[in-house]
Design a protein around this motif. Structure first.
Motif, PDB file in Angstrom:
ATOM      1  N   UNK A 246       0.898   8.896  31.540  1.00 31.00           N
ATOM      2  CA  UNK A 246       1.681   9.939  32.212  1.00 31.00           C
ATOM      3  C   UNK A 246       1.239  11.343  31.792  1.00 31.00           C
ATOM      4  N   UNK A 247       0.873  11.509  30.527  1.00 32.92           N
ATOM      5  CA  UNK A 247       0.486  12.829  30.029  1.00 32.92           C
ATOM      6  C   UNK A 247      -0.828  13.325  30.624  1.00 32.92           C
ATOM      7  N   UNK A 248      -1.641  12.412  31.173  1.00 29.06           N
ATOM      8  CA  UNK A 248      -2.926  12.801  31.747  1.00 29.06           C
ATOM      9  C   UNK A 248      -2.836  13.036  33.250  1.00 29.06           C
ATOM     10  N   UNK A 249      -1.640  12.974  33.797  1.00 29.60           N
ATOM     11  CA  UNK A 249      -1.437  13.114  35.244  1.00 29.60           C
ATOM     12  C   UNK A 249      -0.887  14.501  35.540  1.00 29.60           C
ATOM     13  N   UNK A 250      -1.346  15.121  36.622  1.00 25.27           N
ATOM     14  CA  UNK A 250      -0.864  16.453  36.991  1.00 25.27           C
ATOM     15  C   UNK A 250       0.590  16.394  37.440  1.00 25.27           C
ATOM     16  N   UNK A 251       1.230  17.567  37.497  1.00 28.99           N
ATOM     17  CA  UNK A 251       2.632  17.621  37.901  1.00 28.99           C
ATOM     18  C   UNK A 251       2.862  17.096  39.305  1.00 28.99           C
ATOM     19  N   UNK A 252       1.982  17.475  40.243  1.00 30.42           N
ATOM     20  CA  UNK A 252       2.128  17.003  41.619  1.00 30.42           C
ATOM     21  C   UNK A 252       1.933  15.500  41.736  1.00 30.42           C
ATOM     22  N   UNK A 253       0.969  14.965  40.996  1.00 33.33           N
ATOM     23  CA  UNK A 253       0.745  13.518  41.017  1.00 33.33           C
ATOM     24  C   UNK A 253       1.930  12.773  40.420  1.00 33.33           C
ATOM     25  N   UNK A 254       2.489  13.317  39.334  1.00 32.05           N
ATOM     26  CA  UNK A 254       3.646  12.675  38.704  1.00 32.05           C
ATOM     27  C   UNK A 254       4.840  12.643  39.659  1.00 32.05           C
ATOM     28  N   UNK A 255       5.041  13.716  40.422  1.00 28.91           N
ATOM     29  CA  UNK A 255       6.125  13.736  41.397  1.00 28.91           C
ATOM     30  C   UNK A 255       5.947  12.640  42.446  1.00 28.91           C
ATOM     31  N   UNK A 256       4.727  12.512  42.963  1.00 24.08           N
ATOM     32  CA  UNK A 256       4.477  11.505  43.996  1.00 24.08           C
ATOM     33  C   UNK A 256       4.599  10.090  43.444  1.00 24.08           C
ATOM     34  N   UNK A 257       4.129   9.872  42.236  1.00 25.07           N
ATOM     35  CA  UNK A 257       4.234   8.552  41.628  1.00 25.07           C
ATOM     36  C   UNK A 257       5.688   8.160  41.414  1.00 25.07           C
ATOM     37  N   UNK A 258       6.483   9.098  40.907  1.00 25.40           N
ATOM     38  CA  UNK A 258       7.903   8.819  40.672  1.00 25.40           C
ATOM     39  C   UNK A 258       8.626   8.522  41.979  1.00 25.40           C
ATOM     40  N   UNK A 259       8.334   9.297  43.013  1.00 23.59           N
ATOM     41  CA  UNK A 259       8.980   9.079  44.304  1.00 23.59           C
ATOM     42  C   UNK A 259       8.568   7.742  44.902  1.00 23.59           C
ATOM     43  N   UNK A 260       7.297   7.379  44.784  1.00 23.75           N
ATOM     44  CA  UNK A 260       6.835   6.095  45.327  1.00 23.75           C
ATOM     45  C   UNK A 260       7.510   4.926  44.618  1.00 23.75           C
ATOM     46  N   UNK A 261       7.669   5.034  43.308  1.00 18.19           N
ATOM     47  CA  UNK A 261       8.350   3.971  42.557  1.00 18.19           C
ATOM     48  C   UNK A 261       9.799   3.865  42.995  1.00 18.19           C
ATOM     49  N   UNK A 262      10.456   5.017  43.156  1.00 17.07           N
ATOM     50  CA  UNK A 262      11.859   5.000  43.596  1.00 17.07           C
ATOM     51  C   UNK A 262      11.996   4.392  44.984  1.00 17.07           C
ATOM     52  N   UNK A 263      11.118   4.750  45.895  1.00 16.99           N
ATOM     53  CA  UNK A 263      11.172   4.207  47.255  1.00 16.99           C
ATOM     54  C   UNK A 263      10.953   2.699  47.269  1.00 16.99           C
ATOM     55  N   UNK A 264      10.060   2.221  46.417  1.00 15.33           N
ATOM     56  CA  UNK A 264       9.754   0.790  46.398  1.00 15.33           C
ATOM     57  C   UNK A 264      10.942  -0.036  45.922  1.00 15.33           C
ATOM     58  N   UNK A 265      11.837   0.575  45.155  1.00 14.99           N
ATOM     59  CA  UNK A 265      13.010  -0.142  44.649  1.00 14.99           C
ATOM     60  C   UNK A 265      14.129  -0.212  45.684  1.00 14.99           C
ATOM     61  N   UNK A 266      13.957   0.509  46.796  1.00 13.69           N
ATOM     62  CA  UNK A 266      14.860   0.457  47.945  1.00 13.69           C
ATOM     63  C   UNK A 266      16.316   0.736  47.581  1.00 13.69           C
ATOM     64  N   UNK A 267      16.593   1.883  46.972  1.00 13.88           N
ATOM     65  CA  UNK A 267      17.996   2.239  46.729  1.00 13.88           C
ATOM     66  C   UNK A 267      18.670   2.611  48.047  1.00 13.88           C
ATOM     67  N   UNK A 268      19.985   2.594  48.054  1.00  8.06           N
ATOM     68  CA  UNK A 268      20.713   2.957  49.267  1.00  8.06           C
ATOM     69  C   UNK A 268      20.686   4.463  49.508  1.00  8.06           C
TER      70      UNK A 268
END
Length: 326
Positions: A246-268
């Motif tokens: 995580x520390x080697x990833x840019x801020x924009x990449x970290x945002x997209x990765x976090x959002x993709x993980x959240x979307x994959x978990x299919x919250x309501x």
């Protein structure tokens, strides 16, 4: 000490055993002291009943710089504080069916740390609601409270909170849903870089092993969800990014990765705190299209008026003073 004991007539083995006992007692005392201090800190910083962190401004013993500050600690608040701001809404709801129970309902909620008051907020499945307001208005604290990461109310208001039934999800009161299950269905994605060890792929695998997500998978008959790698494949992310620390990833990449993980978990409901703030315009539109295609229910903070006009069906303006009803 050991030398003195030997000179005093004790055998070396007895002197060594005595020395070991002393060191063992010191180590036990240090461990017990550390555990006692940890218990005190935990009790001060964590609301065990609601399984949520207590905002630092509300921790007993901490003082703000000015007693007149709106975010001073509870002991400095009047008995019945007046809310300092209320939510306002612009636009029309995108849901045509007004007879159905809203997916997420928030009524009479006051954010403890900022005293931001929510008279009424109703979100239907598929709604995309935007939130705008100046920095420091309490947008992040609002999301943390809705996600039940921060306490919903002070202890003295507990009876009133339970009677008013502040939040509900799919018609079920928040009092009847354990916090861990609530957070798996009402998911907050922070604008900050995750302070995690390991890689995004390892983090996603770890989440799948949580009991709350395993129970949800069982309720869905084990249906296979889309992986975050598939969801984000059009978001200008290289494949090896998922295996970088995580520390080697840019801020924009970290945002997209976090959002993709959240979307994959299919919250309501997704609570997105400036999810594209570090992304270029092309990537931002791709992310918006993905959210629309997946019919995600979104409550999103953004400082871009153009994005709110383009992507959302309603806009909540924290600078407004009238009650919000939608």
């Amino acid at each position: 000490m050991m030398t003195g004991q030997i000179l005093g007539g004790q055998s070396p083995s007895a002197a060594a055993a005595y020395q070991i006992m002393i060191y063992f007692a010191i180590a036990c005392s240090s461990c017990l002291t550390a555990m006692f201090l940890a218990c005190i800190v935990t009790a001060r910083m964590f609301d065990l009943r609601h399984q949520a962190f207590i905002p630092w401004r509300l921790i007993p013993g901490l003082k703000t710089l000015k007693k007149s500050d709106a975010t001073s600690i509870i002991s400095e608040q009047p008995a019945n504080p007046q809310p300092h701001s209320k939510l306002g809404v612009l636009g029309k709801s995108g849901s045509s069916d007004k007879t159905c129970e809203p997916l997420l309902k928030v009524k009479g909620l006051t954010v403890e740390s900022t005293k931001l008051h929510v008279p009424l907020l109703e979100i239907n499945a598929g709604d995309r609601i935007g939130i705008r307001g100046r920095s420091g208005a309490g947008k992040t604290q609002l999301f943390r409270t809705i996600a039940r990461l921060d306490p919903v109310s002070a202890a003295q208001d507990e009876t009133i909170v339970r009677v008013n039934n502040i939040m509900s999800l799919d018609g079920q009161s928040w009092n009847d849903i354990p916090p861990v299950h609530w957070r798996s269905q009402v998911m907050w994605v922070s604008q900050d870089r995750p302070t995690l060890s390991g890689t995004p792929r390892e983090f996603y695998t770890q989440i799948l092993n949580y009991r709350s997500h395993q129970q949800l998978s069982e309720q869905n008959n084990g249906l296979q969800k889309s992986s975050p790698m598939d969801i984000a494949q059009d978001w200008n992310l290289s494949a090896n990014t998922w295996d970088l620390p995580w520390n080697d990833i840019s801020g924009g990449e970290a945002q997209r990765l976090s959002l993709a993980i959240a979307l994959s978990l299919e919250p309501k409901v997704l609570l997105l705190d400036e999810p594209t703030a570090s992304c270029d315009d092309e990537t931002t539109r791709k992310i918006e299209n993905t959210l629309i295609e997946r019919k995600a229910t979104v409550l999103m903070v953004s400082h871009s008026t153009e994005q709110l006009r383009r992507f959302t069906i309603n806009t909540i303006d924290l600078s407004q003073t009238h009650n919000m009803e939608q």
